[in-house]
Design a protein around this motif. Structure first.
Motif, PDB file in Angstrom:
ATOM      1  N   ASP A 220       0.792  -1.228   0.000  1.00 46.03           N
ATOM      2  CA  ASP A 220       0.000   0.000   0.000  1.00 46.03           C
ATOM      3  C   ASP A 220       0.830   1.287   0.000  1.00 46.03           C
ATOM      4  N   TRP A 221       2.023   1.233   0.607  1.00 47.70           N
ATOM      5  CA  TRP A 221       2.737   2.477   0.858  1.00 47.70           C
ATOM      6  C   TRP A 221       4.100   2.593   0.198  1.00 47.70           C
ATOM      7  N   MET A 222       4.656   1.512  -0.316  1.00 44.23           N
ATOM      8  CA  MET A 222       6.013   1.615  -0.835  1.00 44.23           C
ATOM      9  C   MET A 222       6.095   2.569  -2.027  1.00 44.23           C
ATOM     10  N   ALA A 223       5.137   2.475  -2.956  1.00 44.08           N
ATOM     11  CA  ALA A 223       5.177   3.365  -4.115  1.00 44.08           C
ATOM     12  C   ALA A 223       5.085   4.823  -3.687  1.00 44.08           C
ATOM     13  N   VAL A 224       4.166   5.106  -2.753  1.00 43.52           N
ATOM     14  CA  VAL A 224       4.015   6.475  -2.254  1.00 43.52           C
ATOM     15  C   VAL A 224       5.295   6.940  -1.576  1.00 43.52           C
ATOM     16  N   ALA A 225       5.924   6.051  -0.814  1.00 43.28           N
ATOM     17  CA  ALA A 225       7.141   6.414  -0.098  1.00 43.28           C
ATOM     18  C   ALA A 225       8.277   6.730  -1.065  1.00 43.28           C
ATOM     19  N   PHE A 226       8.388   5.960  -2.138  1.00 43.87           N
ATOM     20  CA  PHE A 226       9.429   6.242  -3.132  1.00 43.87           C
ATOM     21  C   PHE A 226       9.178   7.600  -3.804  1.00 43.87           C
ATOM     22  N   VAL A 227       7.924   7.872  -4.123  1.00 43.29           N
ATOM     23  CA  VAL A 227       7.605   9.129  -4.809  1.00 43.29           C
ATOM     24  C   VAL A 227       7.857  10.331  -3.901  1.00 43.29           C
ATOM     25  N   SER A 228       7.363  10.265  -2.673  1.00 43.07           N
ATOM     26  CA  SER A 228       7.479  11.417  -1.776  1.00 43.07           C
ATOM     27  C   SER A 228       8.831  11.505  -1.093  1.00 43.07           C
ATOM     28  N   GLY A 229       9.449  10.350  -0.826  1.00 45.44           N
ATOM     29  CA  GLY A 229      10.711  10.356  -0.085  1.00 45.44           C
ATOM     30  C   GLY A 229      11.947  10.367  -0.959  1.00 45.44           C
ATOM     31  N   HIS A 230      11.891   9.658  -2.088  1.00 40.55           N
ATOM     32  CA  HIS A 230      13.040   9.614  -2.999  1.00 40.55           C
ATOM     33  C   HIS A 230      12.826  10.473  -4.233  1.00 40.55           C
ATOM     34  N   HIS A 231      11.662  11.115  -4.313  1.00 42.46           N
ATOM     35  CA  HIS A 231      11.379  12.114  -5.346  1.00 42.46           C
ATOM     36  C   HIS A 231      11.514  11.545  -6.757  1.00 42.46           C
ATOM     37  N   VAL A 232      10.867  10.413  -6.962  1.00 40.40           N
ATOM     38  CA  VAL A 232      10.843   9.795  -8.285  1.00 40.40           C
ATOM     39  C   VAL A 232       9.430   9.925  -8.843  1.00 40.40           C
ATOM     40  N   PRO A 233       9.250   9.816 -10.173  1.00 38.14           N
ATOM     41  CA  PRO A 233       7.897   9.846 -10.730  1.00 38.14           C
ATOM     42  C   PRO A 233       7.097   8.622 -10.313  1.00 38.14           C
ATOM     43  N   GLY A 240       9.264   0.098  -7.490  1.00 37.05           N
ATOM     44  CA  GLY A 240       9.681  -0.399  -6.180  1.00 37.05           C
ATOM     45  C   GLY A 240       8.758  -1.490  -5.674  1.00 37.05           C
ATOM     46  N   VAL A 241       7.442  -1.304  -5.834  1.00 36.73           N
ATOM     47  CA  VAL A 241       6.483  -2.325  -5.421  1.00 36.73           C
ATOM     48  C   VAL A 241       6.658  -3.590  -6.255  1.00 36.73           C
ATOM     49  N   SER A 242       6.891  -3.428  -7.549  1.00 39.93           N
ATOM     50  CA  SER A 242       7.070  -4.583  -8.430  1.00 39.93           C
ATOM     51  C   SER A 242       8.287  -5.402  -8.024  1.00 39.93           C
ATOM     52  N   ILE A 243       9.354  -4.712  -7.669  1.00 39.48           N
ATOM     53  CA  ILE A 243      10.559  -5.412  -7.212  1.00 39.48           C
ATOM     54  C   ILE A 243      10.258  -6.190  -5.931  1.00 39.48           C
ATOM     55  N   PHE A 244       9.558  -5.539  -5.026  1.00 39.66           N
ATOM     56  CA  PHE A 244       9.180  -6.202  -3.775  1.00 39.66           C
ATOM     57  C   PHE A 244       8.357  -7.457  -4.037  1.00 39.66           C
ATOM     58  N   LEU A 245       7.302  -7.345  -4.850  1.00 38.39           N
ATOM     59  CA  LEU A 245       6.412  -8.485  -5.113  1.00 38.39           C
ATOM     60  C   LEU A 245       7.135  -9.616  -5.835  1.00 38.39           C
ATOM     61  N   THR A 246       8.005  -9.259  -6.767  1.00 34.05           N
ATOM     62  CA  THR A 246       8.753 -10.284  -7.495  1.00 34.05           C
ATOM     63  C   THR A 246       9.671 -11.053  -6.552  1.00 34.05           C
ATOM     64  N   ALA A 247      10.392 -10.334  -5.702  1.00 32.95           N
ATOM     65  CA  ALA A 247      11.296 -10.994  -4.755  1.00 32.95           C
ATOM     66  C   ALA A 247      10.522 -11.869  -3.780  1.00 32.95           C
ATOM     67  N   MET A 248       9.381 -11.391  -3.312  1.00 32.85           N
ATOM     68  CA  MET A 248       8.580 -12.163  -2.365  1.00 32.85           C
ATOM     69  C   MET A 248       8.050 -13.445  -3.017  1.00 32.85           C
ATOM     70  N   THR A 249       7.536 -13.329  -4.236  1.00 33.62           N
ATOM     71  CA  THR A 249       6.973 -14.497  -4.907  1.00 33.62           C
ATOM     72  C   THR A 249       8.054 -15.530  -5.212  1.00 33.62           C
ATOM     73  N   LEU A 250       9.203 -15.087  -5.707  1.00 41.03           N
ATOM     74  CA  LEU A 250      10.286 -16.022  -6.018  1.00 41.03           C
ATOM     75  C   LEU A 250      10.780 -16.729  -4.762  1.00 41.03           C
ATOM     76  N   THR A 251      10.858 -16.004  -3.652  1.00 45.27           N
ATOM     77  CA  THR A 251      11.308 -16.630  -2.408  1.00 45.27           C
ATOM     78  C   THR A 251      10.296 -17.657  -1.917  1.00 45.27           C
ATOM     79  N   ARG A 252       9.014 -17.387  -2.121  1.00 45.62           N
ATOM     80  CA  ARG A 252       8.010 -18.376  -1.747  1.00 45.62           C
ATOM     81  C   ARG A 252       8.137 -19.649  -2.578  1.00 45.62           C
ATOM     82  N   VAL A 253       8.522 -19.494  -3.828  1.00 49.10           N
ATOM     83  CA  VAL A 253       8.681 -20.665  -4.695  1.00 49.10           C
ATOM     84  C   VAL A 253       9.957 -21.427  -4.357  1.00 49.10           C
TER      85      VAL A 253
END
Length: 379
Positions: A220-233, A240-253
């Motif tokens: 819910d918050w990682m994308a917002v945090a990257f935009v507001s905190g790291h000043h990215v579009p 950032g969220v996609s990287i998180f979800l990909t790493a989580m899914t691969l680790t589950r497998v």
């Protein structure tokens, strides 16, 4: 079962922007609709144990599938004809209730299969759920692009997902609540004790709460945090969220072998510590370190929830009741944690608010020993 559940849920979520625009909903009104699903789920989850014990996994699951299907189809139909968004909320509550029972039942069956196989495979099922959500999101995006109306899209998906889950339930193993040879009969005082009064069940639930908070906050918050905190579009925030979800899914497998080798306590302690490190990297690192931290965070958040489901099911006779308790606690954190983090973000900023995740993950390490299998197993 897991993939179909994720597919149906993500499909509905993918059409929320269209529904909001069609009905002209304010943020507060949209929150009411989302809250209806949460309320339904938090009613269904604690009831699931009793329902599954009384009716058995097969009938209980199919009734849950029907409830979820009726809720989604009804909600999609009301989008077009309802005079007010308030008329949609009851259908979404029915969907949430059915989805809550469905979630407990599929985890119960997953634990039964895992026990029969004698190895850790529950994370695979949760990876399938993640895969289903990705598929639901992608097909939802495609339906929006080609102009498929909500009133057609949702019923078709419900037919596919509900039909798939219905057929999959035909292969369910015998109810794990039935006592096996040498086990205490269900009329014993142990069986009569409410799972809500068991200290171990609560400790496992607290661990799952921390895992749910760690995962739900990132969603819910990682994308917002990257935009507001790291000043990215915005697009880079979503990365950032996609990287998180990909790493989580691969680790589950891929992480089940490590789970079998090192056991729950050692591996989960390490993963919760990893989630804390990932959180610190996202908050305090430069942009490259922050993206790497999103992957580290995803790895750390990967196994806490599915292993908690396994731990709640260690004793088949009481599995349904304990899963109901642990799932209720977990989803309370999953649904309620991110909004609370939003209030914290109002004071310290969305990026710094993510530090609460690191604190929760460290606290979870203290209760991880409760997940040690209740069998003659040195882990």
């Amino acid at each position: 079962m897991f993939a179909a559940n994720g597919f149906a849920f993500a499909t509905w979520m993918s059409r929320i922007p269209d529904i909001r625009d069609h009905l002209g909903l304010s943020p507060g009104q949209l929150s009411v609709l989302l809250l209806a699903i949460s309320i339904g789920s938090l009613v269904g989850l604690p009831l699931a144990g009793r329902l599954l014990e009384r009716w058995g996994p097969l009938l209980g699951t199919r009734l849950a599938i029907l409830a979820a299907a009726v809720g989604l189809v009804g909600a999609s139909a009301m989008v077009e004809v309802a005079p007010s968004f308030v008329w949609i909320a009851p259908f979404l509550a029915v969907f949430g209730l059915g989805n809550g029972v469905w979630d407990v039942s599929q985890n119960l069956e997953g634990a039964t299969v895992e026990q029969r196989m004698g190895r850790a495979i529950m994370p695979w099922f949760h990876a399938a759920f993640s895969g289903g959500t990705v598929l639901g999101s992608l097909t939802g995006a495609g339906a929006i692009v080609i102009g498929v109306p909500v009133q057609l899209h949702i019923p078709v998906v419900v037919l596919i997902a509900g039909g798939t889950a219905w057929l999959a339930s035909s292969g369910f193993l015998p109810s794990p609540s039935e006592p096996r040879t040498g086990q205490m009969p269900p009329t014993s005082s142990v069986a009569r004790t409410s799972a809500w009064l068991e200290p171990r069940t609560w400790l496992v639930g607290v661990m799952v709460m921390a895992a749910s908070f760690t995962e739900g906050t990132a969603n819910d918050w990682m994308a917002v945090a990257f935009v507001s905190g790291h000043h990215v579009p915005s697009s880079m925030g979503v990365l950032g969220v996609s990287i998180f979800l990909t790493a989580m899914t691969l680790t589950r497998v891929l992480g089940t072998k490590a789970l079998d080798r090192y056991g729950r306590v050692v591996l989960l302690s390490g993963l919760f510590a990893t989630a804390t490190i990932g959180c610190l990297m996202v908050v305090f690192g430069n942009l490259v370190v922050a993206y790497a931290g999103a992957a580290v965070w995803g790895i750390g958040a990967s196994l806490g929830f599915p292993v908690g489901m396994s731990a709640a099911s260690d004793e088949p006779m009481r599995a349904a009741a304990r899963l109901s308790v642990v799932s209720t606690l977990g989803y309370t954190a999953f649904l309620g944690g991110p909004p609370l983090l939003g209030f914290l973000g109002d004071h310290v900023g969305p990026l710094n608010a993510l530090l609460a995740v690191g604190v929760a993950a460290l606290l979870a390490i203290a209760v991880v020993p409760a997940a040690r299998p209740r069998r003659e197993d040195p882990r």
